[in-house]
Design a protein around this motif. Sequence first.
Motif, mmCIF file in Angstrom:
data_model
loop_
_atom_site.group_PDB
_atom_site.id
_atom_site.type_symbol
_atom_site.label_atom_id
_atom_site.label_comp_id
_atom_site.label_asym_id
_atom_site.label_seq_id
_atom_site.Cartn_x
_atom_site.Cartn_y
_atom_site.Cartn_z
ATOM 1 N N HIS A 8 23.332 -9.029 15.976
ATOM 2 C CA HIS A 8 24.711 -8.696 16.309
ATOM 3 C C HIS A 8 25.604 -9.901 16.070
ATOM 4 N N HIS A 27 23.021 -12.976 14.935
ATOM 5 C CA HIS A 27 21.851 -13.510 15.666
ATOM 6 C C HIS A 27 21.169 -12.407 16.468
ATOM 7 N N ARG A 87 26.763 -10.317 30.769
ATOM 8 C CA ARG A 87 25.524 -9.980 30.073
ATOM 9 C C ARG A 87 24.333 -10.215 30.986
HETATM 10 FE FE FE Z 1 24.383 -12.441 21.489
#
Ligand code: FE
Length: 295
Positions: free
Chosen positions: A264, A101, A279
């Motif tokens: 990824h 994705h 993240r």
């Molecule tokens: Fe991701």
Amino acid sequence: MTTAPQTDVAMGMTLELDVLAAPDTELAALKKKVYEHKIVILKGQHLSPAEFVTFGQRLGEVETYYQPMYHHPEHKEIFVSSNVKQEGQQVGVPQTGKFWHHDYSFMARPFGLTLIYPQVVPRENRGTYFIDMGKAYQKLPREVKNAIEGTRSVNSVRRYFKIRPNDVYRPITDVLAEIEDHTPAVIHPTVFPHPVTGEPLLYVSEAFTYELRDADDHPLPDSLLREVLAAVGQTDPTFQHENIHLQTFDKGDLLVWDNRSLVHCARHTLKPEPTVSHRVTVHDEYEFYAGIGTQ
Ligand code: FE
Ligand code: 7UC
């Protein structure tokens, strides 16, 4: 603007950078390196969660994930992927992103930069798989390039939406209806030029793209989308396809990658090892693609 494919540039490079003290000119240079090499690994970082967010804010407009279940308890700007309980409590969401994705491609306005700061690094199965969809596009057979020219891709999170604790005992049709209501499918160009390098990027993913449409909005045969996904390596269960790059990392590394160019896929761990990563996602100063939101 250049339109030449960047076939001679290797994916991934490492940089030493004091991300909080570096002057803005160095952060601008970092972004140029990200657009050129697609992944930059900043070594030896010791950032608190608040400092990680501050670094993201120095790069652009930080996007907070739309679902609170993923948020860091003190910093909602941090998306937590974790299979490690803290005082018996689940923090963030385990097993995220185990599918090809682009982050947020199911949203109307995706972001250009993804920053990952691993907190607990697995010993054996560390790393994330990447495919450079600019290079992958260049390698497509001419007839496939012709078949997708001027088409658009339709994207939805529906296949990978995670059931939340509060969804237990809800009828699945209610949950599915809520997904369509909150995150309706979005349409993006199948190929668009990178706003900085000009490189044409193929913007489809195995996880989120479910249909290609022609310029008149008519669905194209599913076989074309399947052919494209297979050609670029996104359906290879062995991860041996020549387009697939395994990016490893160590504790203290902070990865910044180009979320326009790269798809990824989190590594499928064979053993359930503890893994935690933080993240932060950032809209850089360029439109995601020219004219986004105006079609
Ligand atoms: Fe991701
Ligand atoms: O749980 C996950 O794997 C999150 C995924 C559906 N979305 C991540 C993103 O930013 O697109």
